[in-house]
Design a protein around this motif. Structure first.
Motif, PDB file in Angstrom:
ATOM      1  N   ARG A 147      17.295   9.348  -0.426  1.00  0.00           N
ATOM      2  CA  ARG A 147      17.772   8.267  -1.291  1.00  0.00           C
ATOM      3  C   ARG A 147      18.796   7.381  -0.610  1.00  0.00           C
ATOM      4  O   ARG A 147      19.177   6.330  -1.121  1.00  0.00           O
ATOM      5  N   ASP A 148      19.278   7.813   0.563  1.00  0.00           N
ATOM      6  CA  ASP A 148      20.231   7.007   1.327  1.00  0.00           C
ATOM      7  C   ASP A 148      19.545   5.824   1.989  1.00  0.00           C
ATOM      8  O   ASP A 148      20.213   4.896   2.454  1.00  0.00           O
ATOM      9  N   ILE A 149      18.209   5.830   2.050  1.00  0.00           N
ATOM     10  CA  ILE A 149      17.446   4.714   2.597  1.00  0.00           C
ATOM     11  C   ILE A 149      17.113   3.766   1.445  1.00  0.00           C
ATOM     12  O   ILE A 149      16.552   4.191   0.435  1.00  0.00           O
ATOM     13  N   LYS A 150      17.433   2.486   1.616  1.00  0.00           N
ATOM     14  CA  LYS A 150      17.204   1.525   0.527  1.00  0.00           C
ATOM     15  C   LYS A 150      15.743   1.054   0.571  1.00  0.00           C
ATOM     16  O   LYS A 150      15.428  -0.082   0.921  1.00  0.00           O
ATOM     17  N   SER A 151      14.870   1.975   0.222  1.00  0.00           N
ATOM     18  CA  SER A 151      13.434   1.760   0.294  1.00  0.00           C
ATOM     19  C   SER A 151      12.933   0.917  -0.877  1.00  0.00           C
ATOM     20  O   SER A 151      13.484   0.977  -1.983  1.00  0.00           O
ATOM     21  N   VAL A 152      11.843   0.170  -0.646  1.00  0.00           N
ATOM     22  CA  VAL A 152      11.229  -0.590  -1.738  1.00  0.00           C
ATOM     23  C   VAL A 152      10.453   0.337  -2.676  1.00  0.00           C
ATOM     24  O   VAL A 152       9.989  -0.106  -3.731  1.00  0.00           O
ATOM     25  N   SER A 153      10.315   1.598  -2.322  1.00  0.00           N
ATOM     26  CA  SER A 153       9.619   2.576  -3.180  1.00  0.00           C
ATOM     27  C   SER A 153      10.575   3.031  -4.281  1.00  0.00           C
ATOM     28  O   SER A 153      11.358   3.953  -4.090  1.00  0.00           O
ATOM     29  N   LEU A 154      10.500   2.399  -5.428  1.00  0.00           N
ATOM     30  CA  LEU A 154      11.495   2.614  -6.483  1.00  0.00           C
ATOM     31  C   LEU A 154      10.895   3.116  -7.797  1.00  0.00           C
ATOM     32  O   LEU A 154      11.511   2.946  -8.855  1.00  0.00           O
ATOM     33  N   LEU A 155       9.725   3.737  -7.733  1.00  0.00           N
ATOM     34  CA  LEU A 155       9.077   4.164  -8.972  1.00  0.00           C
ATOM     35  C   LEU A 155       9.927   5.169  -9.747  1.00  0.00           C
ATOM     36  O   LEU A 155      10.017   5.101 -10.979  1.00  0.00           O
ATOM     37  N   GLY A 156      10.578   6.090  -9.050  1.00  0.00           N
ATOM     38  CA  GLY A 156      11.438   7.057  -9.733  1.00  0.00           C
ATOM     39  C   GLY A 156      12.555   6.381 -10.503  1.00  0.00           C
ATOM     40  O   GLY A 156      12.860   6.744 -11.644  1.00  0.00           O
TER      41      GLY A 156
ATOM     42  N   ILE B  50       0.810  -1.217   0.000  1.00  0.00           N
ATOM     43  CA  ILE B  50       0.000   0.000   0.000  1.00  0.00           C
ATOM     44  C   ILE B  50       0.850   1.277   0.000  1.00  0.00           C
ATOM     45  O   ILE B  50       0.559   2.231  -0.716  1.00  0.00           O
ATOM     46  N   PHE B  51       1.932   1.284   0.806  1.00  0.00           N
ATOM     47  CA  PHE B  51       2.722   2.496   0.977  1.00  0.00           C
ATOM     48  C   PHE B  51       4.160   2.400   0.462  1.00  0.00           C
ATOM     49  O   PHE B  51       4.868   3.409   0.436  1.00  0.00           O
ATOM     50  N   GLY B  52       4.627   1.203   0.121  1.00  0.00           N
ATOM     51  CA  GLY B  52       6.060   1.044  -0.143  1.00  0.00           C
ATOM     52  C   GLY B  52       6.838   1.185   1.157  1.00  0.00           C
ATOM     53  O   GLY B  52       7.992   1.627   1.155  1.00  0.00           O
ATOM     54  N   ASP B  53       6.190   0.809   2.273  1.00  0.00           N
ATOM     55  CA  ASP B  53       6.754   0.981   3.613  1.00  0.00           C
ATOM     56  C   ASP B  53       7.638  -0.223   3.947  1.00  0.00           C
ATOM     57  O   ASP B  53       7.228  -1.142   4.660  1.00  0.00           O
ATOM     58  N   GLY B  54       8.849  -0.216   3.409  1.00  0.00           N
ATOM     59  CA  GLY B  54       9.752  -1.335   3.650  1.00  0.00           C
ATOM     60  C   GLY B  54      11.136  -1.077   3.102  1.00  0.00           C
ATOM     61  O   GLY B  54      11.381  -0.081   2.419  1.00  0.00           O
ATOM     62  N   ILE B  55      12.023  -1.992   3.424  1.00  0.00           N
ATOM     63  CA  ILE B  55      13.439  -1.898   3.057  1.00  0.00           C
ATOM     64  C   ILE B  55      13.844  -3.176   2.326  1.00  0.00           C
ATOM     65  O   ILE B  55      13.376  -4.266   2.660  1.00  0.00           O
TER      66      ILE B  55
ATOM     67  N   ASP C  80      -3.159   3.495   7.179  1.00  0.00           N
ATOM     68  CA  ASP C  80      -2.939   4.638   8.061  1.00  0.00           C
ATOM     69  C   ASP C  80      -1.552   5.179   7.751  1.00  0.00           C
ATOM     70  O   ASP C  80      -0.573   4.424   7.754  1.00  0.00           O
ATOM     71  N   PHE C  81      -1.425   6.463   7.475  1.00  0.00           N
ATOM     72  CA  PHE C  81      -0.139   7.025   7.084  1.00  0.00           C
ATOM     73  C   PHE C  81       0.910   6.938   8.182  1.00  0.00           C
ATOM     74  O   PHE C  81       2.103   6.828   7.907  1.00  0.00           O
ATOM     75  N   ASP C  82       0.495   6.990   9.443  1.00  0.00           N
ATOM     76  CA  ASP C  82       1.457   6.895  10.539  1.00  0.00           C
ATOM     77  C   ASP C  82       2.044   5.484  10.602  1.00  0.00           C
ATOM     78  O   ASP C  82       1.428   4.524  10.136  1.00  0.00           O
ATOM     79  N   PHE C  83       3.267   5.376  11.155  1.00  0.00           N
ATOM     80  CA  PHE C  83       3.853   4.054  11.362  1.00  0.00           C
ATOM     81  C   PHE C  83       3.004   3.280  12.369  1.00  0.00           C
ATOM     82  O   PHE C  83       2.810   3.733  13.501  1.00  0.00           O
ATOM     83  N   ILE C  84       2.516   2.134  11.959  1.00  0.00           N
ATOM     84  CA  ILE C  84       1.681   1.305  12.817  1.00  0.00           C
ATOM     85  C   ILE C  84       2.547   0.615  13.865  1.00  0.00           C
ATOM     86  O   ILE C  84       3.596   0.045  13.550  1.00  0.00           O
ATOM     87  N   GLN C  85       2.107   0.651  15.113  1.00  0.00           N
ATOM     88  CA  GLN C  85       2.850   0.004  16.194  1.00  0.00           C
ATOM     89  C   GLN C  85       2.391  -1.451  16.345  1.00  0.00           C
ATOM     90  O   GLN C  85       1.223  -1.775  16.140  1.00  0.00           O
ATOM     91  N   ASN C  86       3.353  -2.312  16.681  1.00  0.00           N
ATOM     92  CA  ASN C  86       3.080  -3.716  17.013  1.00  0.00           C
ATOM     93  C   ASN C  86       2.603  -4.564  15.835  1.00  0.00           C
ATOM     94  O   ASN C  86       2.090  -5.667  16.042  1.00  0.00           O
ATOM     95  N   ALA C  87       2.747  -4.080  14.611  1.00  0.00           N
ATOM     96  CA  ALA C  87       2.462  -4.927  13.455  1.00  0.00           C
ATOM     97  C   ALA C  87       3.611  -5.920  13.286  1.00  0.00           C
ATOM     98  O   ALA C  87       4.760  -5.623  13.615  1.00  0.00           O
TER      99      ALA C  87
END
Length: 289
Positions: free
Chosen positions: A148-157, A31-36, A105-112
């Protein structure tokens, strides 16, 4: 790599056929590309550049307040099981960790519970034909975010940049921001001029490339001075040599940029030396040299 799914992969503690691998549609990575993610080269069936992998992987995870779901030993044991199950001798392991499943939820979810995924693939690292022929690159605008120093899974660019390069018949691109090169779409950018190896200094503007770190470490042994600074495409056109580095490519020389030949369109003197040095570094770590 082929577009067809094959082999055994790892998802959340289980090994399974690649075609059976699934995660929830509510996974925050989807959903968010919230990962490494990270990629670890494999040489002679062994993981190489391990120390640098762990350093960058854990740094990226910490930057988005995400905890690693396995211990180092558990992670490496899983990697080696993938290598064995897929009979990989040379290639890489890809892994990614997302924040897990939760309502949007845009905020970082706790305890997921984090989602952990990995797969191994075969690729010829050492005998890449482009190492002898060289590659062509084009320049494209750098449209990415500010971390860009974070190796995020969000790579559309990066995907857009790579696609632009391929549409123009090039192997890779140099992304340009404010008139200066940042990096390639999936690689680190270098030029060599008058015996000086030049690459952009580390900051939030580029990924801290593992190959970059190692190459800079033995540049002096190749007879090169090092200068960490930004450079323009005009400097690329006028360089004595230019090259890229990446996990499964090591180093590849650039012989043409935006249609302009570099070094007369021929592979230069230093890039093959640096590539041989890097190959020896990997083989030594794998215990085959």
């Amino acid at each position: 790599m082929s577009n067809e799914l094959s082999g055994i992969v790892y998802v959340n503690g289980e090994f399974m056929d690649a075609n059976e691998a699934k995660v929830s549609a509510f996974d925050r990575g989807f959903i968010f590309g919230d990962g490494i993610y990270e990629v670890v080269p494999i040489v002679a069936g062994k993981l190489v550049d391990r120390k640098n992998f762990w350093e960058r992987f854990e740094r990226s995870l910490a930057q988005i307040e995400l905890e690693i779901p396995l211990t180092h030993d558990e992670y490496e044991k899983m990697f080696y099981e993938l290598i064995e199950k897929n009979n990989i001798k040379e290639g890489a392991v890809y892994t990614q960790v997302t924040r897990g499943v939760a309502m949007r939820d845009f905020d970082f979810i706790q305890n997921a519970k984090p989602t952990c995924f990995a797969f191994a693939y075969q690729k010829d690292i050492f005998n890449n034909p482009y190492a002898k022929t060289g590659i062509e690159i084009v320049s494209v605008e750098d449209i990415r975010w500010k971390r860009r120093d974070i190796k995020s899974v969000s790579l559309l660019g990066q995907c857009i940049a790579k696609h632009e390069a391929h549409k123009k018949g090039a192997f890779e691109c140099f992304m340009v921001e404010n008139g200066l090169v940042t990096e390639g779409s999936s690689s680190t950018a270098f030029i060599i001029k008058d015996g000086v190896l030049i690459t952009k200094p580390l900051s939030n503007e580029i990924l801290p490339g593992i190959r970059r770190k190692v190459i800079l470490g033995f540049a002096s042994d190749a007879g090169l001075k090092v200068e960490e600074r930004a450079f323009s495409m005009q400097e690329v056109y006028g360089a004595d040599e230019a090259f890229i580095s990446a996990a499964t490519l090591m180093l590849l020389p650039i012989i043409k940029a935006d249609g302009k030949p570099i070094n007369g369109g021929k592979v230069g003197k230093f890039v093959p030396i640096l590539r041989d040095m890097y190959a020896a570094h990997l083989k030594k770590e794998a215990g085959v040299l």
